[in-house]
Design an enzyme around this catalytic site. Sequence first.
Site: not given
Lengths: 206, 258
Positions: A83, A187, A189
Amino acid sequence: MTNPSVAIIDYGMGNIRSVLNAFEEVGAAGVLVDNPENLGSFEKAILPGVGAFKEAMENLDESGMTAALNTYVSKGNQLLGVCLGMQLICLDSEEDGFHEGLGYLNAHVVPLPREAGLKVPHMGWNAIEFRCEHAVFSDVESGSDVYFVHSYRVKCEDESDVLATSNYGVPFDSIVASGNVLGMQFHPEKSQGVGLQLLRNFISLK
Amino acid sequence: MLKKRLVAVLILRQGQVVQSIRFKHTNVIHYDAVHAIEAFNKWAIDEIVMLNVTREESSREQFAEVVSSVSRHCFVPLTTGGWIGDEDYAKRLLRNGADKLVLNTAFSDNPDLVRTLSKRYGRQCIVASIDVKRTEEGDVRVAVDRGRKIIDADPVMWARKARDLGAGEIFFNSIDHDGARKGYDLETLAKICGAVDLPVIAFGGVFKWEHLAEGIGAGADAAAAANILHYTEQSTKKAKSFLANAGIPVRREGRHGA
């Protein structure tokens, strides 16, 4: 290789906990690194980040992390910018003025287009279309959706650095790589199975 | 193409996931919120919203702990709120793994807090929860303080104010529709979607998959539900299939989404 450790660079920006949780889920030990002196003992590192480019660069510079990252990258270790972290590895950014970045990637950070019907930030799930083959794509399909939140985009000067693109009003570079440095605009994650697989692949990169 | 999101809402009272009917909370759905998350993780939910609706402010500590345990299993964006009354608690929720903060009463009682948090964490981190209620005169007005206090504010005006204070997204609910099984308050929802250039999450009243599609049709970027998603086997999969068949772009499970 069992339980490989990954440095998660903690410089006061963004959701470190999510990144830690994700690495734990894929069986890697994420280690928070806020002291630049400790970065040297890792071969893989992730530069996360949510927030403003200028403040992030100031934090990196003032803590000595910029210098530590320069050494780390010049030794051929692997770095993944996520990001804001992907934007920080670029040459410069037009966010809130003009600011120089870490410069590992021959690319500029420019605003997403402001067009009718397109809300900024670009927030939500959008597809990544692969532009080449790469080990980081192992067991991931082109066209998979991942979770984005950003108002600026990365524009690579060298097309060969673009691994994947996405589309929001305009096509933009969503996964990039230059040698041992990678970047993901979304992202991983927070991108469920696809995102975790991308992180798994990053851990396994030779 | 950007997909429309399917959002699961976990209403927490004293740390347990409860059913909400017109903002009254009685039935416990899950004693442990992690069980709910584990199910949603398998079924391609796009986002999780966790709201602490406990009446007592003392519930904050327990809620922060639940956020922490849920976040370990949550690999989609996690939006949390309830009793965010100061900067330290906001920071605590984020440190515990939340990605976004939902604020409601602060927009009326503590706008400086909203401004400060928006500046510090970015607009994308601040979700304005707007609850509305129809008055006896038939006007739709904004409610704060877990729906207990109706304020003399028009929802559209309130949405604009929320944006101006630094909100990056709106989480819309209607007390009259909440748990009432008749779908979203589409009229108010459409007005808000048309008035502000922010993503809007529609919530409150979903009893059929059609209701989700209606919310998207009214202009929402995300369709949220609570009870129906908890009580239906493979609910998110069925909801996604319905939306896709209705021509709405949604994220489908990839090879590794299962």
